[in-house]
Design a protein around this motif. Structure first.
Motif, PDB file in Angstrom:
ATOM      1  N   GLN A 297       0.825  -1.199   0.000  1.00  0.00           N
ATOM      2  CA  GLN A 297       0.000   0.000   0.000  1.00  0.00           C
ATOM      3  C   GLN A 297       0.864   1.255   0.000  1.00  0.00           C
ATOM      4  O   GLN A 297       0.410   2.335  -0.341  1.00  0.00           O
ATOM      5  CB  GLN A 297      -0.924   0.007   1.215  1.00  0.00           C
ATOM      6  CG  GLN A 297      -2.000   1.090   1.115  1.00  0.00           C
ATOM      7  CD  GLN A 297      -3.147   0.820   2.042  1.00  0.00           C
ATOM      8  OE1 GLN A 297      -3.231  -0.256   2.592  1.00  0.00           O
ATOM      9  NE2 GLN A 297      -4.013   1.777   2.199  1.00  0.00           N
TER      10      GLN A 297
ATOM     11  N   PHE B 164      -5.910  -2.446  -0.349  1.00  0.00           N
ATOM     12  CA  PHE B 164      -6.466  -2.502   1.001  1.00  0.00           C
ATOM     13  C   PHE B 164      -5.564  -3.338   1.899  1.00  0.00           C
ATOM     14  O   PHE B 164      -5.525  -4.560   1.794  1.00  0.00           O
ATOM     15  CB  PHE B 164      -7.879  -3.093   0.941  1.00  0.00           C
ATOM     16  CG  PHE B 164      -8.543  -3.222   2.274  1.00  0.00           C
ATOM     17  CD1 PHE B 164      -8.588  -2.154   3.154  1.00  0.00           C
ATOM     18  CD2 PHE B 164      -9.136  -4.416   2.662  1.00  0.00           C
ATOM     19  CE1 PHE B 164      -9.211  -2.273   4.379  1.00  0.00           C
ATOM     20  CE2 PHE B 164      -9.750  -4.551   3.886  1.00  0.00           C
ATOM     21  CZ  PHE B 164      -9.795  -3.466   4.752  1.00  0.00           C
TER      22      PHE B 164
ATOM     23  N   PRO C 118      -5.240  -3.635   5.853  1.00  0.00           N
ATOM     24  CA  PRO C 118      -5.861  -3.136   7.077  1.00  0.00           C
ATOM     25  C   PRO C 118      -4.884  -2.722   8.168  1.00  0.00           C
ATOM     26  O   PRO C 118      -5.144  -1.770   8.907  1.00  0.00           O
ATOM     27  CB  PRO C 118      -6.729  -4.324   7.535  1.00  0.00           C
ATOM     28  CG  PRO C 118      -6.965  -5.125   6.300  1.00  0.00           C
ATOM     29  CD  PRO C 118      -5.714  -4.971   5.494  1.00  0.00           C
TER      30      PRO C 118
ATOM     31  N   THR D 114     -11.240  -3.512  10.603  1.00  0.00           N
ATOM     32  CA  THR D 114     -10.806  -2.399   9.762  1.00  0.00           C
ATOM     33  C   THR D 114     -11.688  -2.322   8.527  1.00  0.00           C
ATOM     34  O   THR D 114     -11.872  -3.321   7.816  1.00  0.00           O
ATOM     35  CB  THR D 114      -9.335  -2.562   9.341  1.00  0.00           C
ATOM     36  OG1 THR D 114      -8.522  -2.633  10.507  1.00  0.00           O
ATOM     37  CG2 THR D 114      -8.882  -1.380   8.499  1.00  0.00           C
TER      38      THR D 114
ATOM     39  N   GLY E 145     -12.094  -0.223   5.018  1.00  0.00           N
ATOM     40  CA  GLY E 145     -11.455   0.680   4.070  1.00  0.00           C
ATOM     41  C   GLY E 145     -12.440   1.140   3.017  1.00  0.00           C
ATOM     42  O   GLY E 145     -13.242   0.347   2.515  1.00  0.00           O
TER      43      GLY E 145
ATOM     44  N   GLN F  17     -12.908   4.150  -0.400  1.00  0.00           N
ATOM     45  CA  GLN F  17     -12.200   5.070  -1.286  1.00  0.00           C
ATOM     46  C   GLN F  17     -13.180   5.753  -2.228  1.00  0.00           C
ATOM     47  O   GLN F  17     -14.043   5.095  -2.844  1.00  0.00           O
ATOM     48  CB  GLN F  17     -11.137   4.322  -2.097  1.00  0.00           C
ATOM     49  CG  GLN F  17     -10.278   5.239  -2.957  1.00  0.00           C
ATOM     50  CD  GLN F  17      -9.232   4.484  -3.745  1.00  0.00           C
ATOM     51  OE1 GLN F  17      -9.427   3.313  -4.045  1.00  0.00           O
ATOM     52  NE2 GLN F  17      -8.128   5.141  -4.072  1.00  0.00           N
TER      53      GLN F  17
ATOM     54  N   ILE G 135      -7.232   6.124  -0.245  1.00  0.00           N
ATOM     55  CA  ILE G 135      -8.025   5.226   0.579  1.00  0.00           C
ATOM     56  C   ILE G 135      -8.046   5.722   2.030  1.00  0.00           C
ATOM     57  O   ILE G 135      -7.060   6.261   2.530  1.00  0.00           O
ATOM     58  CB  ILE G 135      -7.466   3.790   0.506  1.00  0.00           C
ATOM     59  CG1 ILE G 135      -8.342   2.830   1.313  1.00  0.00           C
ATOM     60  CG2 ILE G 135      -6.038   3.740   1.001  1.00  0.00           C
ATOM     61  CD1 ILE G 135      -7.889   1.387   1.194  1.00  0.00           C
TER      62      ILE G 135
ATOM     63  N   LEU H 297      -9.065   4.528   6.084  1.00  0.00           N
ATOM     64  CA  LEU H 297      -9.258   3.354   6.924  1.00  0.00           C
ATOM     65  C   LEU H 297      -9.952   3.745   8.222  1.00  0.00           C
ATOM     66  O   LEU H 297      -9.642   4.779   8.814  1.00  0.00           O
ATOM     67  CB  LEU H 297      -7.914   2.680   7.245  1.00  0.00           C
ATOM     68  CG  LEU H 297      -7.111   2.134   6.062  1.00  0.00           C
ATOM     69  CD1 LEU H 297      -5.793   1.544   6.552  1.00  0.00           C
ATOM     70  CD2 LEU H 297      -7.911   1.089   5.298  1.00  0.00           C
TER      71      LEU H 297
END
Length: 349
Positions: free
Chosen positions: A33, A40, A42, A99, A101, A103, A109, A111
């Motif tokens: 990420q 994604f 987490p 978590t 996520g 976007q 993104i 969280l």
């Protein structure tokens, strides 16, 4: 316009560098990420190690909402039965988080991490469901309904096992003695408890030969790092006191105590890194010689009253004793009453 949203559960493991020696982390795995804002991950940016994670589930893709419009999505996941319980100790911590996520189109993104508590009942996976339920015909079009029935059966089985294990009562008697003789007789009706129950014990000092001036009882947990992960050989065990009762008992024949097990505490468990056990820690202060009544007596009719005054100096001995007990989890609904976690969390994108 939202591009996508996903959810995943993971457990983060934290270890004290001064108490736990962990193997070096695997540096071959890179945080993808950090290179792409559309992946994604987490536990990105979290401290510690991720020791447990569930497969990510997509909540939606390409969601378009008009001003004032809202949509609701449900998320359901089953945790592995071999995971550790939630625990915050002096050497290690096990923290569970959900978590989410999300976007927006052409945006980074975002969280949202929601912490929650996990109680583990060890040995539950060893019990099998009744055969008539296990081989019952299933309808593939009713997967959610069948899954909910299975979960409810497991919950009922866990509650039944807890009730059976903690409802057995049998008087356990212990003779408490030091090098000079018997001090008292201690009685307790059970040694297996649930979180939230009270540990009740009784003392009979009239059965002893040595006068006891004072005693204290502490409800403690013993956190022990496994030998393979100890920072130094023979390092001491960590103790935490959750409740304590102290009483002066000179010339007392019988007395009792009651120590509540906090709903916020963790049940006993063991992993390959650390183990947690419960115990009752007793401390006694005894006199080396008999303490006689001293003071002036006044006669009033046929009855005679004695005003006792304590002696200025008493030679004493002290000693301690530990009684292991077993603490199991409780109903999650009961434990949630004292939860400090917020019931509602918000993610702004």
């Amino acid at each position: 316009m939202l591009a996508w949203a996903s959810a995943q559960i993971h457990c983060q493991f934290h270890a004290s560098e001064s108490r736990v020696a962990l193997p070096p982390p695997d540096t071959s795995r890179q945080d993808v990420q950090a290179e792409s804002e559309t992946v994604f991950v987490p536990n990105r940016g979290e401290r510690g190690q991720c020791i447990l994670s569930t497969p990510p589930k997509i909540l939606f893709c390409d969601l378009r909402l008009d001003p004032g419009e809202s949509k609701t999505y449900s998320y359901c996941e089953t945790l592995p039965v071999d995971g550790p319980p939630s625990f915050r100790g002096q050497a290690v911590k096990y923290v569970y988080k959900l978590t989410i996520g999300c976007q927006r189109v052409n945006s980074p993104i975002q969280l949202l991490r929601v912490p929650f508590r996990v109680l583990v009942l060890h040995g539950l996976q060893d019990y099998q469901l009744p055969q008539d339920e296990a081989v019952a015909p299933s309808n593939p079009f009713l997967e959610d309904e069948e899954g909910s029935k299975k979960d409810s059966r497991l919950a009922d089985l866990a509650t039944e096992l807890l009730m059976v294990a903690t409802s057995r009562r049998s008087l356990h008697l212990y003779n408490i003695s030091n090098s000079r003789g018997k001090v008292a007789a201690f009685g307790i009706f059970k040694t297996v408890y649930k979180i939230g129950e009270e540990v009740v014990g009784t003392f009979n000092f009239s059965a002893g030969d040595i006068p006891c001036l004072q005693y204290s009882v502490s409800l403690q947990t013993e956190e022990r790092v496994q030998e393979a992960f100890q920072r130094r050989r023979g390092q001491p065990v960590s103790y935490s006191t959750h409740a304590r009762h102290q009483e002066s008992c000179l010339h007392t024949s019988r007395t009792s105590f009651s120590l509540p097990i906090p709903l916020s505490s963790a049940p006993g468990f063991s992993t390959h890194i650390v183990s947690l056990k419960w115990r009752l820690h007793f401390e006694f202060v005894t006199a080396r010689e008999a303490v006689e009544l001293q003071g002036a007596s006044s006669s009033g009719g046929q009855a005679e009253a004695v005003s006792w005054t304590g002696v200025e100096q008493v030679e004493v001995d002290t000693f301690s004793w530990d009684l292991p007990i077993k603490v199991l989890p409780t109903n999650p609904l009961l434990a949630s009453y004292v939860s400090q976690f917020s019931r509602c969390s918000t993610l702004t994108i």
